[in-house]
Every structure is written in structure tokens, then in C-alpha cells.
Write a protein that holds these residues in place. Structure first.
Motif, PDB file in Angstrom:
ATOM      1  N   LYS A 296       0.820  -1.224   0.000  1.00  0.00           N
ATOM      2  CA  LYS A 296       0.000   0.000   0.000  1.00  0.00           C
ATOM      3  C   LYS A 296       0.849   1.268   0.000  1.00  0.00           C
ATOM      4  CE  LYS A 296      -0.980   0.179   4.994  1.00  0.00           C
ATOM      5  NZ  LYS A 296      -2.081   0.175   5.976  1.00  0.00           N
ATOM      6  N   ASP A 297       2.057   1.218   0.599  1.00  0.00           N
ATOM      7  CA  ASP A 297       2.933   2.391   0.572  1.00  0.00           C
ATOM      8  C   ASP A 297       3.480   2.630  -0.832  1.00  0.00           C
ATOM      9  OD1 ASP A 297       2.597   2.815   3.302  1.00  0.00           O
ATOM     10  OD2 ASP A 297       4.236   1.467   3.825  1.00  0.00           O
ATOM     11  N   ALA A 298       3.805   1.533  -1.528  1.00  0.00           N
ATOM     12  CA  ALA A 298       4.310   1.659  -2.895  1.00  0.00           C
ATOM     13  C   ALA A 298       3.226   2.189  -3.830  1.00  0.00           C
ATOM     14  CB  ALA A 298       4.820   0.301  -3.379  1.00  0.00           C
ATOM     15  N   ILE A 299       2.012   1.645  -3.704  1.00  0.00           N
ATOM     16  CA  ILE A 299       0.902   2.100  -4.546  1.00  0.00           C
ATOM     17  C   ILE A 299       0.563   3.554  -4.249  1.00  0.00           C
ATOM     18  CG2 ILE A 299      -1.577   1.817  -4.948  1.00  0.00           C
ATOM     19  CD1 ILE A 299      -1.197  -1.165  -4.738  1.00  0.00           C
ATOM     20  N   GLN A 300       0.602   3.930  -2.976  1.00  0.00           N
ATOM     21  CA  GLN A 300       0.314   5.317  -2.604  1.00  0.00           C
ATOM     22  C   GLN A 300       1.310   6.270  -3.238  1.00  0.00           C
ATOM     23  OE1 GLN A 300      -0.875   6.852   1.549  1.00  0.00           O
ATOM     24  NE2 GLN A 300       1.304   7.256   1.493  1.00  0.00           N
ATOM     25  N   ALA A 301       2.592   5.901  -3.246  1.00  0.00           N
ATOM     26  CA  ALA A 301       3.615   6.751  -3.846  1.00  0.00           C
ATOM     27  C   ALA A 301       3.376   6.927  -5.342  1.00  0.00           C
ATOM     28  CB  ALA A 301       5.000   6.153  -3.594  1.00  0.00           C
ATOM     29  N   LEU A 302       3.019   5.836  -6.026  1.00  0.00           N
ATOM     30  CA  LEU A 302       2.778   5.913  -7.467  1.00  0.00           C
ATOM     31  C   LEU A 302       1.478   6.648  -7.767  1.00  0.00           C
ATOM     32  CD1 LEU A 302       3.810   5.098 -10.243  1.00  0.00           C
ATOM     33  CD2 LEU A 302       2.506   2.974 -10.044  1.00  0.00           C
ATOM     34  N   ARG A 303       0.446   6.385  -6.977  1.00  0.00           N
ATOM     35  CA  ARG A 303      -0.841   7.059  -7.172  1.00  0.00           C
ATOM     36  C   ARG A 303      -0.681   8.576  -7.069  1.00  0.00           C
ATOM     37  NH1 ARG A 303      -3.563   4.952  -3.077  1.00  0.00           N
ATOM     38  NH2 ARG A 303      -4.643   3.314  -4.258  1.00  0.00           N
ATOM     39  N   ARG A 304       0.062   9.019  -6.084  1.00  0.00           N
ATOM     40  CA  ARG A 304       0.257  10.462  -5.901  1.00  0.00           C
ATOM     41  C   ARG A 304       1.101  11.058  -7.023  1.00  0.00           C
ATOM     42  NH1 ARG A 304       1.048  10.893   0.730  1.00  0.00           N
ATOM     43  NH2 ARG A 304      -1.127  10.390   1.207  1.00  0.00           N
ATOM     44  N   ASP A 305       2.029  10.284  -7.551  1.00  0.00           N
ATOM     45  CA  ASP A 305       2.823  10.791  -8.671  1.00  0.00           C
ATOM     46  C   ASP A 305       1.952  10.969  -9.907  1.00  0.00           C
ATOM     47  OD1 ASP A 305       5.472  11.541  -9.716  1.00  0.00           O
ATOM     48  OD2 ASP A 305       5.188   9.806 -11.030  1.00  0.00           O
ATOM     49  N   ILE A 306       1.021  10.055 -10.127  1.00  0.00           N
ATOM     50  CA  ILE A 306       0.101  10.168 -11.264  1.00  0.00           C
ATOM     51  C   ILE A 306      -0.731  11.446 -11.139  1.00  0.00           C
ATOM     52  CG2 ILE A 306      -1.919   9.146 -12.374  1.00  0.00           C
ATOM     53  CD1 ILE A 306      -0.809   6.400 -11.461  1.00  0.00           C
ATOM     54  N   ILE A 307      -1.324  11.644  -9.971  1.00  0.00           N
ATOM     55  CA  ILE A 307      -2.182  12.817  -9.748  1.00  0.00           C
ATOM     56  C   ILE A 307      -1.367  14.109  -9.812  1.00  0.00           C
ATOM     57  CG2 ILE A 307      -3.706  13.961  -8.090  1.00  0.00           C
ATOM     58  CD1 ILE A 307      -4.486  11.156  -7.080  1.00  0.00           C
ATOM     59  N   ASN A 308      -0.201  14.110  -9.170  1.00  0.00           N
ATOM     60  CA  ASN A 308       0.632  15.314  -9.157  1.00  0.00           C
ATOM     61  C   ASN A 308       1.125  15.680 -10.549  1.00  0.00           C
ATOM     62  OD1 ASN A 308       0.365  15.484  -6.396  1.00  0.00           O
ATOM     63  ND2 ASN A 308       2.388  14.668  -5.930  1.00  0.00           N
ATOM     64  N   THR A 309       1.468  14.655 -11.345  1.00  0.00           N
ATOM     65  CA  THR A 309       2.014  14.923 -12.675  1.00  0.00           C
ATOM     66  C   THR A 309       1.037  15.712 -13.526  1.00  0.00           C
ATOM     67  OG1 THR A 309       3.414  12.937 -12.636  1.00  0.00           O
ATOM     68  CG2 THR A 309       2.892  13.865 -14.791  1.00  0.00           C
ATOM     69  N   LEU A 310      -0.211  15.254 -13.567  1.00  0.00           N
ATOM     70  CA  LEU A 310      -1.208  15.954 -14.380  1.00  0.00           C
ATOM     71  C   LEU A 310      -1.565  17.305 -13.774  1.00  0.00           C
ATOM     72  CD1 LEU A 310      -3.014  15.940 -16.826  1.00  0.00           C
ATOM     73  CD2 LEU A 310      -4.744  14.715 -15.505  1.00  0.00           C
ATOM     74  N   SER A 311      -1.735  17.339 -12.450  1.00  0.00           N
ATOM     75  CA  SER A 311      -2.085  18.590 -11.780  1.00  0.00           C
ATOM     76  C   SER A 311      -1.005  19.651 -11.983  1.00  0.00           C
ATOM     77  CB  SER A 311      -2.305  18.327 -10.291  1.00  0.00           C
ATOM     78  OG  SER A 311      -2.540  19.522  -9.586  1.00  0.00           O
ATOM     79  N   ASP A 312       0.252  19.253 -11.835  1.00  0.00           N
ATOM     80  CA  ASP A 312       1.359  20.210 -11.976  1.00  0.00           C
ATOM     81  C   ASP A 312       1.487  20.709 -13.407  1.00  0.00           C
ATOM     82  OD1 ASP A 312       1.934  20.006  -9.312  1.00  0.00           O
ATOM     83  OD2 ASP A 312       3.571  18.589  -9.543  1.00  0.00           O
ATOM     84  N   ARG A 313       1.268  19.834 -14.376  1.00  0.00           N
ATOM     85  CA  ARG A 313       1.341  20.265 -15.779  1.00  0.00           C
ATOM     86  C   ARG A 313       0.282  21.312 -16.090  1.00  0.00           C
ATOM     87  NH1 ARG A 313       2.593  15.019 -19.650  1.00  0.00           N
ATOM     88  NH2 ARG A 313       4.421  14.238 -18.514  1.00  0.00           N
ATOM     89  N   CYS A 314      -0.919  21.096 -15.573  1.00  0.00           N
ATOM     90  CA  CYS A 314      -1.989  22.079 -15.784  1.00  0.00           C
ATOM     91  C   CYS A 314      -1.658  23.399 -15.089  1.00  0.00           C
ATOM     92  CB  CYS A 314      -3.310  21.531 -15.265  1.00  0.00           C
ATOM     93  SG  CYS A 314      -3.987  20.166 -16.243  1.00  0.00           S
ATOM     94  N   GLU A 315      -1.098  23.310 -13.896  1.00  0.00           N
ATOM     95  CA  GLU A 315      -0.732  24.519 -13.156  1.00  0.00           C
ATOM     96  C   GLU A 315       0.341  25.310 -13.904  1.00  0.00           C
ATOM     97  OE1 GLU A 315       0.894  25.742  -8.709  1.00  0.00           O
ATOM     98  OE2 GLU A 315       0.149  23.725  -9.074  1.00  0.00           O
ATOM     99  N   ILE A 316       1.321  24.605 -14.464  1.00  0.00           N
ATOM    100  CA  ILE A 316       2.375  25.266 -15.239  1.00  0.00           C
ATOM    101  C   ILE A 316       1.786  25.929 -16.472  1.00  0.00           C
ATOM    102  CG2 ILE A 316       4.440  24.848 -16.636  1.00  0.00           C
ATOM    103  CD1 ILE A 316       5.162  22.632 -14.623  1.00  0.00           C
ATOM    104  N   LEU A 317       0.809  25.267 -17.091  1.00  0.00           N
ATOM    105  CA  LEU A 317       0.153  25.845 -18.264  1.00  0.00           C
ATOM    106  C   LEU A 317      -0.527  27.161 -17.923  1.00  0.00           C
ATOM    107  CD1 LEU A 317      -0.976  25.711 -21.189  1.00  0.00           C
ATOM    108  CD2 LEU A 317      -2.906  24.415 -20.248  1.00  0.00           C
ATOM    109  N   PHE A 318      -1.249  27.207 -16.803  1.00  0.00           N
ATOM    110  CA  PHE A 318      -1.931  28.431 -16.412  1.00  0.00           C
ATOM    111  C   PHE A 318      -0.933  29.536 -16.083  1.00  0.00           C
ATOM    112  CE2 PHE A 318      -5.491  25.458 -15.244  1.00  0.00           C
ATOM    113  CZ  PHE A 318      -6.338  25.908 -16.242  1.00  0.00           C
TER     114      PHE A 318
END
Length: 341
Positions: A296-318
Motif C-alpha cells: 500500500k505504501d508503494a501504490i500510494q507513492a505511485l498514485r500520488r505521482d500520477i495525480i501530481n504529474t497531471l495537476s502540476d502540468r496544468c498549473e504550469i500551463l496556467f
């Protein structure tokens, strides 16, 4: 008993080199990973001077630390980190004359940095998660270290002592998890919303998508594993004096296509002036320590990277749009637009 930090030896050398520079003090970030048993620090990064400042610039006293600049740096560094790594805390290298005020400055920075790096995150901390962040004080003359932690969830948290232990190859044989997630998100822009609410509407759409990722099923090397099981369970251990090899896991994310039959579905009619479509594939990677890591710790780390990657890209775009925006251009661009990731 306080927390223990296992620190890469190169971090100690980096801090030692900084302390020899002719400055009154220096600030920076500590990068690593938390775990229930111990924490790991694998990188230290000094706060860079602003563009208009010289490399040798240093404030005259601790009260002159540019807190906003430190937190901005922390946010930018946090964006670049892969899954599993985060800003664990801050350090200050100061002369003995400033020792009395250093802890107050560190405490303030620890909470400000934590607030900055989590401000726009689309996920919440888990109940059992480690929320202690480290504040490291280094004397530039004696090289003495004072390591303390603060519970960043408690604004009134007092300092707790912690162990700071140097080791070699702390992260040399960490495990990596890799996955590719296809993204196709349709975000309507209501006709009643103002042009400046574009970012808000997009964030609402990303929040709905992030919930799907949170509730998704993660297949590790094609298998569903029990969350509380060890990630390396069933793996053959190396024998003799042979060096362990770096292990990589291939992960696939399965998300629910529709609500289950037990939920009643209703249609909503909404008048819109346009829409945004986020399309593409994002490649994500997370790292996890090799000290009996849980699934669950490994999945949590990957899950957050997925969410952060898209969120951060959109933030950089704005941010880019705000910098390059011309009157009327933004509204035309987003009347109906596809954004390729």
C-alpha cells in the motif's frame, strides 16, 4: 524516542562544503522519504539567490530571510520530484552568534514550506501517515548538527529531538514502480462562470479524475496484491556476497468506467460556453525504500505521482498563460480547446 534519519553521506559533504563559504548563513531543503520505521534523506538543495542578486548575496540576519522565496523554491523542487520523494524539511547553516535565533527561524520555515508544497494537492494525507518534518541546524564553525522534528499537522507542535545518521548508498537499491496512464478528461466551462474562473473549473474536473485514480485498482506485474503484504513477498533473496540488483515493477491502473448498478444515475443539463479536453499519456515513476516496504505504501507513492504529474502540468500551463496573456486572447483560446499532455 524521536525519529531516526538515515542520511546519504553525500548530503553531509554538501552541507560541509556550504558551511565553508564566506556567508553569515545559508538555507535549503532536505529531500527524501518517510516510512513508519525510519526516514531517509538522500538530497540537500540550497535556496538559490534571486536573479537580481549576486551568488554571494546573504541577508544580514535571520529575520531578513525571504520566506516567500524559500517556499517558492520548495514548490518548484516538489514539482520535479518523482513519486515517493518529498520535501522532508529545511536546513539552516549559521554562525554560532546566530544559534539562539536559528530554531525559531527553522520552525517558521518548516511550516511555511509544508503549506506551500501541499497547497494545491488533489489528495489528502492518510490517517497513519508520518507527518513529522525535519529542521536541521548546522554550525558553520564547529560543524555541530542539531536535528529536530515538528508535527506539521499541529500548528502548536513543539520541537522533538531526532537522530541524524550518515550512511553510504542509502537509496542505491530502492525499488521502482513504473506505469503509463492514458488521459482523456472532458471539462465543461459553464456559461455563467467568469473568464477568471477557468482555473477553478479545471481544478474541479481534475478533482473528479483524481478520485477515479484514488479508487482505481493497481496491478503490480499483472497481479493484485494484498495492501498490507510486503512488496517483495515471494521474491527470491540473493545469496552469498552478491550485490542485490535494482528491482523495477510494471504497474497498470484500472479505473471504474461507470457507477455500479446500486447507484442511481441522473443526467444534468448544463449550458456551457466551451470546454477543455485534456488528452495524452503520462508516464509516471515512484521509488520506495527496500526495508520491507508494504504494497500500500508503494501504490500510494505511485498514485500520488500520477495525480501530481497531471495537476502540476496544468498549473504550469496556467502560469504560462498568465505570463504571456494578451487582452481577449485567453477567452478565445479556451472557447473549445484540446490540451495534449
Amino acid at each position: 524516542m524521536g525519529r531516526s534519519y538515515f542520511v546519504e553521506e553525500t548530503v553531509g559533504q554538501y552541507l560541509s562544503n556550504l558551511s565553508t563559504k564566506p556567508k553569515v548563513f545559508a538555507t535549503g531543503l532536505l529531500i527524501g522519504q518517510c516510512s513508519p520505521q525510519r526516514d531517509y534523506v538522500i538530497l540537500a538543495v540550497r535556496t538559490p539567490p534571486k536573479e537580481e542578486q549576486k551568488e554571494s548575496y546573504c541577508p544580514a540576519k535571520l529575520a531578513d530571510i525571504d520566506e516567500e522565496w524559500v517556499t517558492t523554491h520548495a514548490s518548484q523542487v516538489s514539482r520535479m520530484l518523482p513519486g515517493g520523494l518529498l520535501v522532508l524539511g529545511v536546513f539552516i547553516i549559521a554562525t554560532p552568534e546566530l544559534a539562539k535565533d536559528t530554531q525559531n527561524a527553522l520552525r517558521k520555515l518548516v511550516f511555511s514550506v509544508q503549506k506551500s508544497v501541499t497547497k494545491k494537492r488533489l489528495w489528502n494525507f492518510a490517517g497513519e501517515e508520518v507527518l513529522d518534518r525535519v529542521a536541521l541546524q548546522v554550525c558553520s564553525t564547529t560543524k555541530k548538527l542539531v536535528c529536530r522534528t515538528y508535527d506539521v499537522q499541529d500548528a502548536k507542535s513543539s520541537a522533538k529531538p531526532a537522530d541524524w545518521k550518515y550512511q553510504s548508498d542509502v537509496s542505491a537499491f530502492w525499488l521502482s514502480l513504473n506505469c503509463t496512464v492514458n488521459v482523456n478528461i472532458h471539462i465543461p466551462l459553464p456559461a455563467t462562470s467568469a473568464n477568471h474562473e477557468l482555473e477553478k473549473n479545471t481544478r474541479n474536473g481534475l478533482t473528479r479524475w483524481a478520485k477515479q485514480i484514488e479508487e482505481g485498482v493497481f496491478l503490480i506485474n499483472g497481479q493484485i496484491k494484498e495492501e498490507d503484504a510486503e512488496l517483495l513477498e515471494g521474491q527470491k533473496k540473493s545469496r552469498g556476497n552478491s550485490q542485490p540488483s535494482i528491482q523495477a515493477f510494471d504497474v497498470k491502473v484500472l479505473t471504474q468506467l461507470s457507477q455500479s448498478s446500486s447507484h442511481r444515475s441522473t443526467a444534468t443539463v448544463q449550458v456551457c460556453r466551451g470546454s477543455i479536453n485534456l488528452k495524452g499519456a503520462i508516464k509516471c515513476r515512484a521509488y520506495i525504500h527496500n526495508n520491507k516496504p508494504r504494497v500500500k505504501d508503494a501504490i500510494q507513492a505511485l498514485r500520488r505521482d500520477i495525480i501530481n504529474t497531471l495537476s502540476d502540468r496544468c498549473e504550469i500551463l496556467f502560469e504560462d498563460l498568465l505570463i504571456n496573456e494578451t487582452p481577449g486572447k485567453k477567452k478565445r483560446f479556451f472557447s473549445s480547446s484540446d490540451i495534449v499532455l
